[in-house]
Design an enzyme around this catalytic site. Structure first.
Site, mmCIF file in Angstrom:
data_model
loop_
_atom_site.group_PDB
_atom_site.id
_atom_site.type_symbol
_atom_site.label_atom_id
_atom_site.label_comp_id
_atom_site.label_asym_id
_atom_site.label_seq_id
_atom_site.Cartn_x
_atom_site.Cartn_y
_atom_site.Cartn_z
ATOM 1 N N SER A 89 9.967 25.184 29.198
ATOM 2 C CA SER A 89 11.126 25.131 28.306
ATOM 3 C C SER A 89 11.894 23.819 28.436
ATOM 4 O O SER A 89 11.844 23.155 29.473
ATOM 5 C CB SER A 89 12.087 26.280 28.612
ATOM 6 O OG SER A 89 11.416 27.511 28.596
HETATM 7 N N1 SAH Z 1 9.510 29.779 32.591
HETATM 8 C C1 SAH Z 1 8.361 29.005 32.205
HETATM 9 C C2 SAH Z 1 8.189 29.016 30.698
HETATM 10 C C3 SAH Z 1 6.851 29.498 30.371
HETATM 11 S S1 SAH Z 1 6.540 29.864 28.667
HETATM 12 C C4 SAH Z 1 8.422 27.599 32.784
HETATM 13 O O1 SAH Z 1 9.458 27.210 33.322
HETATM 14 O O2 SAH Z 1 7.414 26.884 32.721
HETATM 15 C C5 SAH Z 1 6.422 31.628 28.726
HETATM 16 C C6 SAH Z 1 5.373 32.231 29.605
HETATM 17 O O3 SAH Z 1 5.394 33.636 29.404
HETATM 18 C C7 SAH Z 1 3.925 31.769 29.316
HETATM 19 O O4 SAH Z 1 3.375 31.235 30.478
HETATM 20 C C8 SAH Z 1 3.244 33.076 28.907
HETATM 21 O O5 SAH Z 1 1.891 33.142 29.321
HETATM 22 C C9 SAH Z 1 4.092 34.113 29.612
HETATM 23 N N2 SAH Z 1 3.978 35.476 29.082
HETATM 24 C C10 SAH Z 1 3.780 35.890 27.809
HETATM 25 N N3 SAH Z 1 3.728 37.241 27.749
HETATM 26 C C11 SAH Z 1 3.915 37.705 29.020
HETATM 27 C C12 SAH Z 1 3.957 39.007 29.605
HETATM 28 N N4 SAH Z 1 3.771 40.113 28.891
HETATM 29 N N5 SAH Z 1 4.175 39.092 30.938
HETATM 30 C C13 SAH Z 1 4.343 37.975 31.701
HETATM 31 N N6 SAH Z 1 4.297 36.718 31.195
HETATM 32 C C14 SAH Z 1 4.088 36.578 29.872
#
Ligand code: SAH
Length: 241
Positions: A89
């Site tokens: 993000s």
């Molecule tokens: N907080 C992260 C942002 C990652 S983007 C950072 O700082 O890099 C959102 C993430 O949510 C992705 O990696 C995606 O694979 C994950 N995601 C999507 N659906 C999910 C679920 N049901 N349970 C856990 N993670 C999930």
């Protein structure tokens, strides 16, 4: 081999090593400056005042959470790709979501969507303990390894579907969701402690609202924060919730 060859060779080698060490340390200092600038221009200037959040964002080396090819953009004002179609993000969004949770070193937090592990590290700087779930195996494993290499001892990473929360360690003082479902998952509502706060983007793929939920006397109070665009929350088979 004769000394006449060996000595100049050794001198050249030593000079080269000194230059590489010098280059590496100056780029680290450079990253530190970029981080300082990111905090003042993108974060403080936009109204983030929580000292815990500002301190954590000054400390966590964001460039270590992105691929080599994106490192020079690590402190810019936008999200970046982290592989598997996912993104880290924008720094301001990380700061905003962390601030609204009112965190301190007594708090136990659940994060859904570990991704690169960057947001996890920011939380771990501030909180007592962080539980984080990532649905994509490769990302979860990479984040777990990096966070362990960085020395965080207060983070537990699980590969699985965060829609179900992590009942074993509940209730949580705060829950942060970094992928967007179309509705707030029931399990997460239940696993939030009394007086706890949850920040979650809710909505369809391109139009979501960042929502802050506060549990008071067992009931959830809702506040809309800002419109946002996150990747969808997915089931393990890749279908969105
Ligand atoms: N907080 C992260 C942002 C990652 S983007 C950072 O700082 O890099 C959102 C993430 O949510 C992705 O990696 C995606 O694979 C994950 N995601 C999507 N659906 C999910 C679920 N049901 N349970 C856990 N993670 C999930």
């Amino acid at each position: 081999m004769k000394w006449t060859y060996l000595v100049p060779g050794m001198i050249a080698f030593l000079m080269f090593s000194a230059l590489t060490v010098e280059a590496a340390s100056s780029s680290l200092q450079n990253f530190e400056k970029q981080r300082e600038r990111m905090v003042s221009v993108q974060i403080k200037a936009r109204g983030i005042t929580d000292e815990n959040v500002l301190k954590a964002m000054r400390r966590v080396e964001r460039h270590r959470f992105v691929d080599q090819q994106y490192r020079r953009h690590a402190y810019e004002d936008y999200p970046l790709p982290i592989g598997e179609g996912q993104t880290i993000s924008q720094p301001y969004i990380v700061a905003l979501m962390t601030q609204v949770l009112n965190l301190d070193d007594t708090k136990k937090v659940l994060e859904i969507g570990s991704g690169s592990g960057y947001q996890t590290a920011v939380l771990a700087e501030i909180c007592h303990s962080v539980y984080t779930i990532e649905v994509i195996d490769a990302l979860g494993k990479r984040a777990a390894k990096l966070l362990a290499d960085m020395g965080y001892g207060n983070i537990k990473v699980k590969v699985g579907d965060g829609y179900q929360g992590w009942e074993k360690y509940s209730p949580f003082d705060a829950i942060i969701v970094t992928c967007a479902p179309t509705h707030v998952p029931q399990a997460l509502k239940e696993q939030l402690a009394e007086g706890g706060r949850m920040i979650i983007p809710v909505g369809e793929q391109f139009a979501q609202e960042l929502v802050l939920l506060t549990k008071q006397k067992g009931k959830l109070m809702k506040d809309a924060v800002i419109p946002v665009r996150f990747v969808p929350m997915m089931r393990r088979d890749g279908k969105p919730y």
